[in-house]
Motif scaffolding. Structure first.
Motif, short mmCIF file in Angstrom:
data_model
loop_
_atom_site.label_atom_id
_atom_site.label_comp_id
_atom_site.label_asym_id
_atom_site.label_seq_id
_atom_site.Cartn_x
_atom_site.Cartn_y
_atom_site.Cartn_z
N HIS C 21 0.83 -1.20 0.00
CA HIS C 21 0.00 0.00 0.00
C HIS C 21 0.88 1.26 0.00
N ASP C 22 1.92 1.25 0.81
CA ASP C 22 2.83 2.41 0.85
C ASP C 22 3.42 2.70 -0.53
N THR C 24 2.12 1.59 -3.66
CA THR C 24 1.18 1.90 -4.73
C THR C 24 0.34 3.15 -4.46
N HIS C 25 0.39 3.65 -3.21
CA HIS C 25 -0.34 4.88 -2.88
C HIS C 25 0.61 5.95 -2.36
N HIS C 26 1.84 5.90 -2.77
CA HIS C 26 2.82 6.88 -2.32
C HIS C 26 2.42 8.29 -2.81
N GLU C 30 0.21 9.62 -6.06
CA GLU C 30 -1.00 10.45 -5.99
C GLU C 30 -0.79 11.75 -6.77
N ILE C 147 -0.73 0.46 -10.51
CA ILE C 147 -0.81 1.92 -10.34
C ILE C 147 -1.40 2.56 -11.61
N ARG C 150 -5.19 1.91 -11.80
CA ARG C 150 -5.98 2.66 -10.80
C ARG C 150 -6.07 4.14 -11.16
N SER C 154 -9.44 6.29 -12.10
CA SER C 154 -9.95 7.27 -11.14
C SER C 154 -9.74 8.71 -11.61
#
Lengths: 226, 226, 226, 226
Positions: C21-22, C24-26, C30, C147, C150, C154
């Motif tokens: 998570h860290d 792929t959502h760094h 974002e 990544i 997503r 989105s």
């Protein structure tokens, strides 16, 4: 006159003159040229050569691992892809026509002369640098180019091995030899400079000579396999 | 004046003067010298250094794989055995006194600065030849020798780090540095000849400099770990 | 729901849920998604990513060396060729538009976070077998695929990073992820059988987790480089 | 009854029963046992065996590179040191008594059967993991132990090869075999678990069988070299 595959190759070829002649004028080669090679020998050779290409592709991949310039990476990576995703198909096609499928080829028991050769080249790369690996790879690449050209130029009639000869005498394979030769010259310039006056000259020539002798053994294995 | 660890090392040390100074005079080193280094930093360093030695032993083993002379094989094989079967015990003993056992050491999570360093050296060996590997190994071997000597000679009183300093300043470790330095000089004579005029000079210096910078990062990691 | 890149990948992804998570959502990711990432960070990342691709190509070449089936050889050799002779061109084109030429890219100084990552993966391959290498390679390959998908799904408006997102969300890159995932599943079947009940499960997961954490460090390096 | 060198070795030995018998009961071996082996064959063998030990030491060093536990590192590093800094001396001493110095030994031209064997083992380690390497190393280590024991137990009078036999039948060498066998069993437990039911069983046995056949070729080379 031999084709021009660069000045480093010319130096190595001259330095290993006797094994080089034994390799490029082996009875197997002459039999390919005049068509007298028994079909059974050719097929035995072809099956072993397929297994050889499997490990030869692995060895060229090690060359990418050991590359230090973009040119080295591009040529070596292109060679791997050509070997694995294209050249091996030629063997598959020829063997398929004789009723031998690819799984059989991949699983064929390696002759010791075959195994000795590819593993020697691999270890040359692990023990030394990019040039040690190239000195051990050059006899195969350039030797087949030189043999193909000579047989194509001296041939007097149709033989069952015309396709084999044509594929190595053809412009595409000759370009591979020229490009690899130029890359080796650049690799020498980058890592050594003046090769004949370098203390590495003798060691690299020894790599080239040993690999050439292993090529002689490979032809002999093909001949014996009839 | 620095100790004499051979002329190749002297050349590399001079060529990487700025990172070499940052490495050998890092705040962590100065703290070892005057005893001001916090114990927590030292312990953090010691645990990471144990994991470092595990991979450093693997790297010296790769040096045996890449050796081309008896002298190279003997010195590198002796170094591996000394590291694995002896030197790592010193860390184990010191850490045991603080209640940290060897299984904990072996399983410690590597700091990224630690991992970066040993894997860089390993890859230098895989990509290049024996000398590429030695250029990347030299900063650690000789740097600790130089630091040990300087701190031993300049020390003015007892500190908690006297044992650490003594082990690197002592004749046994200094002999390792001298022997490795002589082996590197011989390896240069065998593979290159006149190093300053070789096209490889810049690449080897780059290996040495990068490894030296990774040493700076290692001390800093130790300091930050307090 | 995440894309389906095979059951081995799914197992590893779940086992390394927090670092995954860290990664792929760094914040860097974002910032790519909403377009808020500073251009300087992106360019710094792109230059480092070019150097990363150089060594990543070397690592995929080691995967060919370690292959044991035709499928493994073909996919890995194709990946090397795609990386070296095609994918690196995208970086070259984007950087050229900003006035940075390829020689500059190739010679760029590697950030330690960059160097740590690729050399760790290389050593995973040298120390272990094909699967150790794949466990260390998977986070990069599949992570960028996840990544890309997503962010593409989105996204609410145009941003300067649409091309970057589209290239990883696109069918061509997604197919790479699917093929590599299937090859890994086959490699597990061939070498292990029932992965969750194998003593190797924990070691392979550790490879995957460490590589994932090194990905987090890579994004952070990009962000810091602004 | 054969000596107990662990259960993995027992499994491999049984799986490769025919080549194992050809290897351990080769005419060269029987000639060592009853003293009928021509001196010239023995000397030829001894020179090649020296070169073999050079590369065998390199291969055991690769085993340190591939180790994942302290036990593996310690045993493999100790083996390298024993080979390089001690065992090779025995060959040197015996050869010196016949007027052959060590530089001559180190520079001896490798027979193709010799080269094939060590390079095959090296590549097994590069292609696979620690166990692939061990499966290819075991026939040499354990085979000499088993041969030494059998010849020592069955011998009826003095022969010129008593020293050779005694050195492999002796407690020191037998302990090496026992320790390596136990280390292999632990390596199987760590990486595989239940070997007979693992998909890797057939591949590892194939490594062991191929190396055993290469041992047969090595004895034959010795015999032919008279």
């Amino acid at each position: 006159m031999a084709a021009d595959y660069g000045k480093t190759f010319a130096l190595w070829r001259e330095g290993a003159a006797i094994p080089w002649h034994d390799y490029t004028h082996h009875a197997f080669v002459e039999g390919l040229g005049d068509g007298s090679l028994p079909r059974a020998s050719f097929l035995h050779f072809l099956i072993q050569d397929y297994v050889f290409l499997v490990h030869f592709s692995r060895v060229w991949s090690l060359a990418v691992v050991k590359s230090e310039t973009l040119e080295e990476m591009r040529i070596c990576a292109g060679t791997v892809d050509a070997l694995v995703n294209h050249e091996m198909s030629l063997h598959v096609k020829t063997c398929a026509a004789e009723g031998i499928d690819e799984a059989t080829l991949f699983a064929a028991t390696e002759a010791v002369e075959n195994l000795a050769y590819t593993r020697y080249v691999m270890d040359a790369g692990l023990q030394g640098d990019f040039l040690d690996l190239m000195a051990a790879l050059a006899p195969c690449v350039m030797g087949y180019g030189e043999i193909g050209l000579r047989l194509a130029n001296s041939k007097t009639g149709d033989t069952p091995y015309d396709d084999w000869i044509a594929s190595y005498a053809g412009p595409e394979y000759q370009e591979v030899c020229t490009n690899v030769g130029a890359m080796i010259d650049n690799a020498v310039a980058r890592r050594i400079g003046d090769l004949p006056n370098s203390p590495r000259a003798a060691f690299l020539l020894d790599r080239f000579s040993t690999a050439t002798e292993l090529e002689v053994g490979f032809w002999q294995m093909g001949l014996n396999g009839a």
